[in-house]
Enzyme design. Structure first.
Site, PDB file in Angstrom:
ATOM      1  N   SER A   1      27.239  48.750  38.116  1.00  0.00           N
ATOM      2  CA  SER A   1      27.094  48.538  39.557  1.00  0.00           C
ATOM      3  C   SER A   1      26.962  49.896  40.217  1.00  0.00           C
ATOM      4  O   SER A   1      27.400  50.917  39.655  1.00  0.00           O
ATOM      5  CB  SER A   1      28.326  47.816  40.115  1.00  0.00           C
ATOM      6  OG  SER A   1      28.356  47.855  41.531  1.00  0.00           O
TER       7      SER A   1
ATOM      8  N   TYR B   1      37.631  47.375  41.871  1.00  0.00           N
ATOM      9  CA  TYR B   1      36.309  47.102  41.303  1.00  0.00           C
ATOM     10  C   TYR B   1      35.587  48.396  40.961  1.00  0.00           C
ATOM     11  O   TYR B   1      34.965  48.524  39.898  1.00  0.00           O
ATOM     12  CB  TYR B   1      35.498  46.283  42.302  1.00  0.00           C
ATOM     13  CG  TYR B   1      34.121  45.887  41.833  1.00  0.00           C
ATOM     14  CD1 TYR B   1      33.937  45.116  40.685  1.00  0.00           C
ATOM     15  CD2 TYR B   1      32.985  46.255  42.558  1.00  0.00           C
ATOM     16  CE1 TYR B   1      32.671  44.742  40.257  1.00  0.00           C
ATOM     17  CE2 TYR B   1      31.721  45.881  42.148  1.00  0.00           C
ATOM     18  CZ  TYR B   1      31.562  45.131  40.999  1.00  0.00           C
ATOM     19  OH  TYR B   1      30.305  44.765  40.585  1.00  0.00           O
TER      20      TYR B   1
END
Length: 258
Positions: A143, A156
């Site tokens: 990501s 995250y």
């Protein structure tokens, strides 16, 4: 999109997290590119339905229920193969958006276990099979969170930084082996489940993530990018590819139309 057909020795592609979103879209596109796709996820009904869809369309697909954080199950899964050509480590996800001061350690642990340890488990178990194919590919779907932080995303972000470092280090360690290591790092992708899962099923809060953004990325956008990278000639390695919608300049700067 023009792609070359995979060789017989490397025609099997394992996709984790294939029950929805980027994983399901990647399985569809790899199947269309000529791979025999092995769909793995915890939700058996979802991957069985996708395998049936792909088979009816004339492709080759099988479903295998698997929790990537269960090492014993992963090792058992790996015994089904002598060789594989592609491993797409897509299983992951985000939980919560709390600051460091109040973040839930259980959420942090779950994100790390899925995004990092799950990727480690599959990669370790299947790496010998990828080497045996003579032309293997490991894909890590990370990501943009793995390349820059933002407030409210530390758990995250930490997990995706771990996935990024895993891919980068693996590439160094196996140079000279017939295996490419590719990292695909998407930015804002609108799928049916990512934000909804992150915010515990809060639909209103999930929709606000994309509010005013004319065209966030789709799962198909990311899947096409993965398939393109995988199907480059075997001497061409896409080390890292970051993709974002045009409206997103960084993790913290997004153009929103009012």
């Amino acid at each position: 999109m023009a792609t070359s057909a995979p060789s017989a020795a490397s025609r099997i592609a394992v996709v984790t997290g294939a029950s929805s979103g980027i994983g399901a879209a990647t399985a569809r596109q790899l199947a269309a590119a000529g791979y025999r796709v092995v769909l793995t996820a915890r939700r058996k009904d979802r991957i069985e339905a996708l395998a049936e869809e792909l088979t009816k369309a004339g492709h080759s697909a099988v479903a295998y229920q698997l929790d990537v954080t269960d090492r014993a199950a992963v090792d058992e899964f790996a015994t089904a193969f002598e060789t594989i050509g592609v491993l797409v480590n897509n299983a992951g996800g985000a939980l919560g958006a709390d600051p460091v001061a109040t973040g839930d350690p259980a959420d942090w642990r779950t994100m790390y276990e899925t995004n990092v340890i799950g990727t480690l488990n599959l990669t370790q178990a299947l790496l010998p099979k990828l080497v045996a194919s003579g032309d293997g590919v490991v894909v890590v779907v990370s990501s943009t969170a793995g390349h820059g932080t933002y407030e409210g995303g530390a758990g995250y972000v930490a997990a995706k930084h771990g996935a990024h470092v895993l891919a980068e280090t693996l590439r160094l360690e196996i140079v000279g082996q017939p295996v490419r290591v590719i990292e695909i790092a998407p930015g804002m992708v609108k799928t049916d489940e990512f934000a909804l899962t992150r915010f515990g099923g809060d639909t209103e809060r999930a929709e606000k993530v994309y509010e005013g953004v004319a065209e966030p990325l789709t799962a198909d956008d990311v899947a096409e990018t993965i398939t393109w990278a995988v199907t480059r000639p075997s001497h061409v390695n896409v080390d890292l590819l970051i993709l974002r919608p045009r409206a997103q300049a960084s993790n913290t700067k997004v153009h929103r139309e009012r």
